[in-house]
Design a protein around this motif. Structure first.
Motif, PDB file in Angstrom:
ATOM      1  N   THR A   1      42.391  17.083 110.529  1.00 32.97           N
ATOM      2  CA  THR A   1      42.267  18.550 110.571  1.00 32.97           C
ATOM      3  C   THR A   1      43.469  19.179 111.265  1.00 32.97           C
ATOM      4  OG1 THR A   1      40.957  18.389 112.617  1.00 32.97           O
ATOM      5  CG2 THR A   1      39.749  18.495 110.537  1.00 32.97           C
ATOM      6  N   LEU A   2      44.022  18.500 112.272  1.00 30.86           N
ATOM      7  CA  LEU A   2      45.221  19.004 112.941  1.00 30.86           C
ATOM      8  C   LEU A   2      46.395  19.042 111.975  1.00 30.86           C
ATOM      9  CD1 LEU A   2      46.581  19.910 115.586  1.00 30.86           C
ATOM     10  CD2 LEU A   2      47.034  17.502 116.077  1.00 30.86           C
ATOM     11  N   LEU A   3      46.527  18.004 111.158  1.00 35.15           N
ATOM     12  CA  LEU A   3      47.575  17.971 110.136  1.00 35.15           C
ATOM     13  C   LEU A   3      47.403  19.125 109.155  1.00 35.15           C
ATOM     14  CD1 LEU A   3      48.686  14.789 108.182  1.00 35.15           C
ATOM     15  CD2 LEU A   3      48.266  16.917 106.989  1.00 35.15           C
ATOM     16  N   TYR A   4      46.183  19.320 108.669  1.00 36.24           N
ATOM     17  CA  TYR A   4      45.903  20.364 107.675  1.00 36.24           C
ATOM     18  C   TYR A   4      46.226  21.750 108.217  1.00 36.24           C
ATOM     19  CZ  TYR A   4      43.274  23.132 104.266  1.00 36.24           C
ATOM     20  OH  TYR A   4      42.912  24.042 103.322  1.00 36.24           O
ATOM     21  N   LYS A   5      45.805  22.008 109.446  1.00 34.53           N
ATOM     22  CA  LYS A   5      46.055  23.327 110.037  1.00 34.53           C
ATOM     23  C   LYS A   5      47.540  23.550 110.285  1.00 34.53           C
ATOM     24  CE  LYS A   5      41.548  23.679 112.309  1.00 34.53           C
ATOM     25  NZ  LYS A   5      40.836  23.702 113.611  1.00 34.53           N
ATOM     26  N   SER A   6      48.230  22.493 110.713  1.00 36.40           N
ATOM     27  CA  SER A   6      49.665  22.620 110.962  1.00 36.40           C
ATOM     28  C   SER A   6      50.415  22.933 109.667  1.00 36.40           C
ATOM     29  CB  SER A   6      50.216  21.323 111.579  1.00 36.40           C
ATOM     30  OG  SER A   6      49.598  21.058 112.814  1.00 36.40           O
ATOM     31  N   ALA A   7      49.999  22.297 108.570  1.00 35.34           N
ATOM     32  CA  ALA A   7      50.701  22.468 107.311  1.00 35.34           C
ATOM     33  C   ALA A   7      50.342  23.771 106.617  1.00 35.34           C
ATOM     34  CB  ALA A   7      50.406  21.279 106.394  1.00 35.34           C
TER      35      ALA A   7
END
Length: 287
Positions: free
Chosen positions: A244-250
């Motif tokens: 989820t951290l990856l998704y939000k960052s991207a």
């Protein structure tokens, strides 16, 4: 050349859709860029340095580790115990029903499951809190998805409920391939069920144990659907995971290079876990 021609399409597809994206993602991790701009600025290891200084990254990593530990206990060991029980001669008459019951959640859409458990965890009308009140344990009731202390564990519980049936079926297939002569010899020697499970079943399913553990741990470090749908990483960042951290960052902050660095860390963690398991299980080697 004939054998190589037969495997060429597979190698081509793997290279195009697996290995090429991995290499490109690793390259992108050293750049700072936007998804909507063609220019990329080389920043070296700055994305990784920023990631290791981000408190949310450590919260997400801790939650993934919790995911891994609980999944090993519930899915792998729980699935093995369930498979052994269902393959026991005393329960084999009803095993078909229970196999279906445990495997059914695997084929249900994660969106449907998330909707179901949002009702289960509802603090006012949810089944879980209603059951606790019925037992006189009202002080145990919680807003399970709304409190930082319980949110990640409530999400992890959903994953265990959905996935244990799949791991159980893998172990059932492995147990069915064990020669019955081993159990018959143990019966002659007067061995009880626990002894047969510990000294016959477990050693004979070692290869499947490796596969199940690898699938479970890799899934624990790449999990995304359940945390995102149920809590979106909240409340605050309490149930954030690396996915989820990856998704939000991207896609929320448009930090594509930073997101690529997170993806690289996930890849390295998964590889480290796989290599450690191969050394631990000594898979593929004769005892």
């Amino acid at each position: 050349m004939a054998p190589y021609l037969y495997i060429a399409p597979c190698i081509l597809l793997m290279g195009l859709f697996v290995y090429y994206p991995i290499v490109e993602n690793f390259r992108f991790a050293f750049y700072e860029f936007s998804a909507f701009a063609p220019d990329k600025v080389f920043v070296g290891f700055e994305n990784f340095l920023a990631l290791f200084q981000d408190e949310v990254f450590y919260i997400a990593l801790k939650n993934n580790i919790w995911y891994a530990i609980i999944s090993i206990v519930c899915q792998v060991f729980g699935g093995l115990v369930l498979a052994a029980i269902l393959e026991d001669p005393l329960t084999r008459l009803f095993s078909g029903f229970f196999r279906t019951a445990f495997f059914l959640p695997v084929i249900i859409s994660i969106t449907v499951i998330a909707l179901l458990f949002s009702f289960v965890y509802n603090p006012d009308i949810g089944i879980l809190n209603s059951f606790l009140r019925l037992l006189g344990l009202e002080e145990w009731t919680r807003a399970w998805l709304g409190e930082s202390e319980t949110a990640i564990f409530a999400v992890i519980a959903v994953s265990q409920w959905q996935s244990i049936g799949y791991i159980m079926m893998l172990f059932i297939v492995a147990i069915q391939s064990i020669p019955q002569e081993l159990y018959e010899a143990a019966d002659i020697d007067g061995a009880n069920k626990f002894y047969k499970f510990l000294h016959i079943t477990v050693p004979q399913v070692k290869e499947m144990l490796f596969v199940a553990t690898l699938i479970t741990l890799t899934g624990a470090f790449t999990v995304f659907n359940e945390p995102y749908i149920l809590t979106s990483g909240g409340p605050g960042n309490a149930s954030e995971v690396l996915g989820t951290l990856l998704y939000k960052s991207a896609f929320f902050r448009d930090e594509m290079g930073y997101a690529s660095a997170i993806a690289t860390i996930i890849l390295l963690l998964s590889l480290a876990v796989a290599i450690f398991q191969m050394k631990l299980f000594k898979t593929g080697k004769e005892d």
